[in-house]
Scaffold this active site. Structure first.
Site, mmCIF file in Angstrom:
data_model
loop_
_atom_site.group_PDB
_atom_site.id
_atom_site.type_symbol
_atom_site.label_atom_id
_atom_site.label_comp_id
_atom_site.label_asym_id
_atom_site.label_seq_id
_atom_site.Cartn_x
_atom_site.Cartn_y
_atom_site.Cartn_z
ATOM 1 N N CYS A 54 4.427 -7.509 3.882
ATOM 2 C CA CYS A 54 4.797 -6.769 5.086
ATOM 3 C C CYS A 54 5.715 -5.615 4.736
ATOM 4 C CB CYS A 54 5.473 -7.690 6.106
ATOM 5 S SG CYS A 54 7.069 -8.310 5.549
ATOM 6 N N CYS A 102 8.833 -6.254 2.673
ATOM 7 C CA CYS A 102 8.608 -6.347 1.224
ATOM 8 C C CYS A 102 8.656 -4.955 0.590
ATOM 9 C CB CYS A 102 7.258 -6.995 0.930
ATOM 10 S SG CYS A 102 7.047 -8.654 1.616
ATOM 11 N N ASP A 149 -8.097 35.098 2.561
ATOM 12 C CA ASP A 149 -8.288 36.206 1.640
ATOM 13 C C ASP A 149 -9.735 36.669 1.796
ATOM 14 O OD1 ASP A 149 -7.881 37.894 -0.747
ATOM 15 O OD2 ASP A 149 -9.297 36.485 -1.653
#
Length: 798
Positions: free
Chosen positions: A24, A27, A472
């Site tokens: 989870c 952790c 460009d």
């Protein structure tokens, strides 16, 4: 798995390695904290969805083994490359990057597969034993159920002993993972989801077992009313079911990365000393000849030495049609050969290959953290301790309220306990930990599948906020290769030698073949495409800034013979012709008007004069790039302003912009001023995405919030960009921005659900308004819902 290092002169190494044992968000917070506190670690970022840690460290202060020990001491395990690769990190780690990355990926995949099968086994055991416990427990609370139990000869005492045996098996067999991990975390002073489940089910089971085995210790008139074996077993069963679904969903989120890793074959067919043999890919050397038969995957990057075939590059670029490859063509490892046999000279293999570069970019993107995740990380770090405190407060509050209303706290103990357990079970830090990385993992995987490489989560967020796209012109909106588009002849040809289009083109090409100018090359290419024979020329002289001059021998017919006479030919601007006093008579004036029309259309005009007269003009233009018009339309439809930025003359730029539907043009901008122009747009409050391909675009790409480089562009441009398009199709620009918007929207949806679920669920449980079974089911499916929502991105059409 990615293991990368800086050049040998640098002191910092960055590595991405698998971490096992995380369940989870808590952790994740713990692993990050212990790594960041380790001496020599510059930074650490942990991803729950990929189950990996990205660590930047100083090799003179720490090493991989020390980092693994730190993580192991925290209750988790770090997968390391083989011992040979770990020694001498700065050099050997780089040299063996490809092999050990694949090895670690296989190790992690095997570990995840084992964990998935173990989860399924535990779930099956919990379902087989837990469902009867749940059914019998619920039946004992109804009159009909009690009558049925009486009819089959079961007393409440014997039923409770049966439930005790079955639930003990569920808790000790299927639920042992929660208790084992919770105890392991407790020894390290940490708390996570396993703590919540272990405390909740442990209290329910232990209390129920005590009531059954020592009923005299409680002053309950009907002890069987205070048995909660069904609660403990159902919670374990539902959470395991959620974990199984979560593991399956995680495997799907990683499918794009697995597909990329599976593109490269394990061996290559190498020709050495005239003998052909299959060689492990890591042993193929640069310059060696590799033979690829029809239908096989090309194993290396290289140049075709011989052979002709169609190669399917869709898995890397997203382009649907195969490309023809012949002698001199470049090929990329991971693409699929068609019906021909190719002999390839190896240029790059392993870590240096395009495929491995793509895999590293995707891994980096999937392992990165979005800014939007920071709040979730901060909450996750204190989430479980806060929930434990809330559960204790809930228990005491119900105990006090029950004692005040009933005069005794004896019978309120079970009620207080059940509501406290509901708080523990409903809380879920898993959804918080998966909300952002799951969406990023799927989103970047979808992009990679369509030839869109997104550098990191931050690029996704910035692209989502983009309101202006700057292109460009040359090489991006146009192909960057001038081509001949028009030939116009004087209306009244000279009587001695009337010019045709082919004659004019052949004469011009004969001279321009000695020129390096792009316009000259376009004329020569056009003549070659028409297969025109070129006359011999002499005395070629470049007229800098104006054009070129030469002499071509002309045939003069006399009564008795044909003689050759050298005549001057001029090719260039009108100023060149005037400098040589070429008259612009009535017929030439018509050519001037045609030249003006071509210029208005954005084309460059070249005049051709021969024997003192203007014979014609040639129009040359840079063709519009494939998909450019559709890309501009798609961006404008998405309410994004499109701007053309170019160093060309305003008239040429405006003509091309009009053809593409671009309303704003910034022309005649010097290369070193492009970045400054982007900064000026940003000063206007715009969020700018810059699309380019050349070295001169790199500063502008880096200045923009989002730099998008075309895959055919220079390495400098690609390095400065945050998004790279592998296929030369500008429609991918709109697709990249659309993907970013949907991915970020999915992240927000996930975070909203994760926060709302906990913000609403925990108070409802504390107030006693939530059934324990519903609480367990909600916790089980909270993570699954986040992953399922993220997986919807895989179905989006780009």
């Amino acid at each position: 798995m990615q293991i990368s290092s800086m050049p040998a002169t640098a002191e910092v190494i960055t590595t991405t390695l698998p971490v096992q044992g995380m369940t989870c968000a808590s952790c994740v917070a713990r692993v990050e904290k212990v790594l960041q506190r380790t001496g020599g670690v510059e930074s650490a970022s942990v991803n729950l969805a990929t189950e990996q840690a990205t660590i930047t460290f100083l090799p003179e202060k720490t090493n991989l083994e020390s980092l693994a020990e730190v993580i192991n001491n925290a209750g988790y395990s770090l997968l390391l490359p083989t011992p040979q690769a770990a020694e001498g990190v700065p050099s050997s780690l780089t040299d063996t990057i490809s092999d050990h990355s694949a090895d670690l990926a296989e190790q992690q995949a095997a570990a995840q597969e084992r964990e998935y099968h173990k989860l399924r086994q535990d779930f099956v055991v919990s379902a087989v034993l837990g469902l009867p416990v749940m059914i019998l427990g619920m039946a004992s609370m109804t009159t009909i159920g009690m009558a049925f139990l009486h009819d089959i000869g079961l007393t409440m005492q014997s039923l409770n002993y049966a439930l005790l045996l079955a639930s003990t098996a569920v808790v000790l067999v299927s639920g042992r993972r929660f208790f084992r991990l919770a105890w392991k975390n407790l020894l390290h002073g940490a708390f996570d989801m396993n703590t919540l489940v272990a405390v909740g089910t442990g209290v329910a089971y232990s209390f129920s077992a005590a009531v059954v085995l020592r009923p005299e210790a409680f002053s309950f008139s009907n002890p069987e009313d205070y048995v909660y074996f069904d609660t403990a077993t159902t919670i374990i069963m539902l959470i395991l079911m959620g974990k199984v679904l979560e593991a399956r969903a995680k495997r799907q989120t990683a499918s794009a990365m697995k597909a990329l890793m599976n593109l490269q074959p394990k061996t290559a067919r190498v020709l050495r000393n005239g003998v052909m043999s299959d060689v492990p890919l890591q042993e193929v050397l640069r310059g060696e000849l590799v033979i690829v038969r029809p239908g096989e995957t090309i194993p290396v990057d290289g140049t075709v030495q011989s052979g002709l075939s169609l190669v399917d590059e869709s898995m890397l670029t997203g382009e649907p049609f195969p490309n023809e490859k012949q002698s001199g063509s470049e090929v990329t490892g991971g693409t699929v050969n068609g019906k021909g046999t190719l002999t390839i000279v190896t240029k790059a293999v392993g870590a240096a290959s395009v495929l491995q570069h793509i895999i590293r970019l995707v891994e980096e993107a999937q392992g990165s953290k979005a800014a939007i995740q920071r709040l979730a990380d901060r909450i996750a770090s204190v989430f479980v301790p806060t929930v434990l405190v809330l559960a204790v407060i809930t228990f005491l509050a119900w105990l006090i309220v029950g004692g005040m209303t009933s005069g005794t706290g004896t019978h309120t103990l079970p009620t207080a306990m059940i509501h406290a357990i509901a708080v523990l079970i409903i809380a879920c830090p898993c959804a918080l930990g998966l909300a952002t990385p799951a969406a990023i993992m799927v989103g970047t995987g979808v992009g990679a599948r369509h030839g869109i490489l997104i550098k990191n989560a931050e690029a996704l967020e910035r692209a989502e906020r983009t309101n202006t796209v700057v292109f460009d012109k040359t090489g991006t909106l146009t192909q960057g290769k001038p081509r001949l588009t028009d030939i116009a002849l004087r209306k009244e040809p000279t009587p001695d030698k009337p010019f045709t289009e082919n004659t004019l083109l052949a004469y011009a090409a004969a001279v321009e073949q000695y020129s390096e100018h792009p316009l000259g090359k376009a004329i020569v290419r056009a003549a070659e495409e028409r297969g025109l024979p070129l006359p011999e020329v002499e005395n070629v002289q470049a007229e800098s800034g104006f054009g070129i001059r030469a002499e071509i021998q002309d045939e003069i017919m006399l009564k008795s013979a044909t003689i050759l006479k050298s005549e001057t030919i001029l090719i260039g601007t009108s100023a060149l012709l005037r400098a040589y006093e070429i008259p612009f008579d009535a017929a030439a004036e018509a050519l001037l008007r045609e030249a003006e029309r071509l210029r208005e259309a954005g084309k460059t005009v070249v005049f051709v004069a021969w024997k003192g007269s203007v014979q014609g003009i040639i129009g040359i233009a840079d063709s519009i790039a494939e998909g450019a018009k559709e890309a501009v339309a798609a961006l404008q439809k998405a309410s994004l302003e499109v701007i053309m930025l170019t160093g060309d003359q305003a008239r040429t730029a405006n003509a091309i912009a009009a053809e593409l539907g671009i309303k704003r043009v910034i022309a005649e901008v010097l290369p070193d001023a492009k970045a400054q122009t982007i900064a000026q747009l940003q000063a206007e409050g715009r969020i700018v995405a810059m699309v380019g391909d050349g070295i001169n675009d790199a500063p502008a790409l880096a200045t923009a919030e989002v730099g998008i480089a075309m895959g055919h562009g220079t390495d400098v441009a690609i390095g400065a960009a945050s998004i790279t398009l592998l296929r030369n199709d500008l429609r991918a620009v709109a697709q990249a921005i659309l993907l970013s918007k949907r991915t970020v929207r999915t992240i927000r949806q996930n975070l909203f659900w994760a926060f709302a679920y906990n913000v609403v669920g925990i108070p409802v449980a504390a107030l006693g308004l939530l059934n324990l079974m519903l609480a367990a089911g909600a916790m089980a499916f909270s993570s699954v819902s986040v992953l399922t929502n993220s997986l919807r991105l895989r179905r989006m059409r780009l």
